[in-house]
Design an enzyme around this catalytic site. Structure first.
Site, PDB file in Angstrom:
ATOM      1  N   HIS A  16      -3.182   3.631   7.102  1.00  0.00           N
ATOM      2  CA  HIS A  16      -2.775   3.171   5.770  1.00  0.00           C
ATOM      3  C   HIS A  16      -1.767   4.112   5.115  1.00  0.00           C
ATOM      4  CE1 HIS A  16      -3.411   2.267   1.411  1.00  0.00           C
ATOM      5  NE2 HIS A  16      -3.577   1.034   1.858  1.00  0.00           N
ATOM      6  N   ASP A  39      -3.641   9.653   0.203  1.00  0.00           N
ATOM      7  CA  ASP A  39      -4.019   8.476   0.987  1.00  0.00           C
ATOM      8  C   ASP A  39      -4.796   8.919   2.221  1.00  0.00           C
ATOM      9  OD1 ASP A  39      -3.661   5.770   2.409  1.00  0.00           O
ATOM     10  OD2 ASP A  39      -2.536   5.449   0.568  1.00  0.00           O
ATOM     11  N   SER A  81      -1.574  -2.173  -2.441  1.00  0.00           N
ATOM     12  CA  SER A  81      -1.312  -0.878  -1.794  1.00  0.00           C
ATOM     13  C   SER A  81       0.129  -0.782  -1.331  1.00  0.00           C
ATOM     14  CB  SER A  81      -2.221  -0.697  -0.570  1.00  0.00           C
ATOM     15  OG  SER A  81      -3.447  -0.142  -0.909  1.00  0.00           O
TER      16      SER A  81
END
Length: 606
Positions: free
Chosen positions: A192, A156, A410
């Site tokens: 994120h 990620d 996600s």
């Protein structure tokens, strides 16, 4: 006799699928107009100016050596990165030389080194986050399961050091940066990856104790996190970076007992998964004994092709081996009786191969997880901050310095990754196929058949239904999965759907090498629960079809095993999902599906 509600639901189903059938029929007839080109050069490379240099991934017929690199060098190319995992290399090559390179018999396929993005949406308001309760994670915790000893690779935007990622020691046991090469910090600069890591393994340290009435805890709070950074400060990366990270995860598998890879990222699908180097990489991880969990994408509202969001699964979630996860909306309650599919959650079947995806769904809407000051995501979307009063006794409206809210597939994928870690802690001998089949068979299937949501910003209304291309096998249920003792002995590859123009119906292509093709242990109705998705009369269509022309669902044998030969002529990559037919190419060679991958603060359900 139908009651008024049943009649309304049936009429609505017929309308939706008649539109889809009409669209599919048009696409079949239009197939001959798709441009022709070398089958060894990806379509999004056609039309590049001969004066351009392009970053490409060249797959060879064997693992490349110096001799193979020299083939590219002789065409004016330079090597960016070796990708031996998929028998490839990432190169910068003059576009004028691509045809000559493709003519080499040792070159298998050439594709762009495509950009990837995280698959999350923003959210304008906050409610308490009950994602762990909804999937029955507390039942596993009560059994002493925490994912201890299981390594989970988070590929990620990186993971930043946050107190909630410290148990008795730092949960992050290894970090490496793949953005712009192998040097530089693997710390999250976007936000994120840290959010995803918190959903998997957050300890809730900063929301525990007498001062707090709600603890934001991950699904498996004692796993070993392997931090492989592939997305930059804007949440973007490339195929080659992700492939290199997957390659590293496989290399580190034994050292850190890496049993799970989480990929909360994706991009548009440009070719069959059998050619896509990103899909080939996740397959290699799967075959190495690592469960790969992938976000489905956020294209469920995309109606550019008049398919109501169907056919929007992103890569590598289109690969049949991996576990592809769609997003559910918990409606801010711990009970799943009111939960519904998030309207933005991407739907199958997959482009080109028509694989039935997603495989299952998990909570992904308005998920609260980890955050640290200074990360770029928060500066871009301050509306996603949550006040201390949301979880702190006598709290105020000051924004939390530790927790942040995001929505998207996600967020759903790491819920499943945490669940996989719990299953593997209980039974370390499970194979990736057994894990996947177990989660799908045990998934909760009594879902709300139809739901409607109106976007608070645009005022547009979206309709969803809990069909096989929207929710897969159903809703993740950790308690049921832990209680299920049956074990698959065959592959758990997701099946392909096919279309019969004579009966105007869809059905599953039978595959006796997969668990879904066996009625002994994994009967189709056991896995997808055909009787439980939609209320319908018992006299619906025959057992060898998926959908009849006038009904939504087939009979008990939803995926009937008799007479299910494929219609490859009609459903081939050039026939149904050609890039110029369904999605339409833009001037830069990308497709409109790419737009579903970018972050949007208006894309979540209210």
């Amino acid at each position: 006799m139908e009651n008024p509600r049943q009649a309304t639901e049936r009429a609505r189903s017929e309308s939706i699928w008649q539109n889809v059938l009409v669209t599919l029929g048009f696409l079949i007839l239009s197939a001959s107009f798709v441009f022709a080109g070398s089958p060894k050069i990806a379509r999004d490379l056609h039309g590049k100016a001969s004066s351009d240099r392009v970053d490409v991934i060249v797959q060879f017929t064997k693992t490349p050596t110096a001799k193979h690199h020299q083939k590219v060098f002789s065409k004016g190319g330079t090597l960016n990165r070796e990708l031996s995992l998929v028998k490839a290399g990432s190169y910068s090559v003059p576009a004028s030389e691509l045809a000559a390179l493709a003519a080499d018999p040792e070159v298998a396929y050439i594709s762009l080194d495509r950009p990837l993005f995280n698959t999350n949406n923003g959210s304008p308001t906050a409610v308490l986050d009950y994602h762990a309760d909804t999937v029955n994670a507390p039942v596993a915790w009560a059994q002493g399961l925490s994912g201890k000893g299981i390594g989970v690779a988070v590929i990620d935007s990186g993971i930043i050091d946050i107190p909630d990622l410290h148990g008795q020691s730092n949960l992050v046991v290894f970090s490496q940066n793949f953005v712009g090469g192998t040097s530089g910090s693997a710390n999250d600069q976007y936000g994120h990856g840290s959010h995803v890591a918190g959903i998997i393994a957050g300890t809730g340290k900063n929301s525990s104790g007498s001062s707090y009435f709600y603890t934001f805890k991950g699904i498996a709070d004692n796993v070993n996190l392997i931090n492989l950074r592939v997305l930059d400060q804007n949440g973007a990366g490339t195929d080659s970076q992700v492939i290199a990270a997957i390659q590293m995860a496989i290399q580190l598998k034994s050292k850190y007992n890496i049993r799970v890879i989480n990929l909360s990222l994706g991009r548009a699908v440009y070719e069959s998964y059998t050619l896509d180097p990103l899909c080939q990489a996740v397959e290699q991880a799967w075959k190495a004994g690592i469960v790969v969990v992938v976000a489905a994408g956020n294209g469920g509202r995309n109606n550019d092709a008049n398919t109501n969001g169907y056919g929007t699964i992103t890569a590598p979630g289109n690969d049949p081996y991996v576990i592809t996860v769609g997003a559910m909306n918990t409606r801010g309650t711990p009970s799943r009786s009111d939960d519904q599919i998030a309207s933005y959650s991407s739907k199958g079947p997959t482009l080109f191969d028509h694989i039935v995806k997603p495989d299952l769904v998990a909570p992904g809407n308005r998920i609260i997880s980890l955050y640290a000051a200074g990360l770029n995501l928060n500066s871009l979307y301050p509306v996603n901050e949550i006040p201390n009063s949301l979880y702190q006794t006598n709290g105020n409206s000051t924004a939390s310095s530790t927790y942040y809210l995001l929505s998207g597939t996600s967020m759903a994928a790491p819920v499943v990754s945490g669940a996989v870690a719990l299953l593997l802690q209980k039974n370390p001998n499970l194979t990736p196929d057994q894990v996947k089949a177990l989660l799908m068979q045990s998934a909760y299937k009594n879902l709300i058949p139809y739901s409607t949501v109106t976007d608070a910003v645009t005022g547009q209304t979206y309709n969803s239904q809990a069909d096989i291309f929207t929710v897969g096998a159903g809703y993740l249920d950790i308690q049921a999965a832990l209680s299920d003792t049956s074990l698959a002995t065959l592959s758990a590859k997701s099946p392909a759907a096919a279309y019969d123009p004579v009966s105007a119906s869809f059905y599953l292509v039978n595959d006796t090498s997969a668990v879904w093709g066996s009625n002994v242990l994994w009967g189709s109705s056991e896995v997808w629960g055909a009787n439980e998705f939609v209320n319908r009369p018992s006299s619906l269509s025959g057992s060898n079809v998926l959908w009849g022309s006038n009904v939504l669902w087939g009979s008990n044998a939803l995926w009937g095993s008799s007479g299910t030969t494929g219609f490859n002529v009609l459903w081939g990559s050039n026939a149904l999902w050609g890039s110029n037919v369904l999605w339409g190419s833009s001037t830069n060679g990308t497709t409109s599906q790419t737009n579903a991958l970018t972050v949007s603060i208006n894309g979540d359900d209210q």
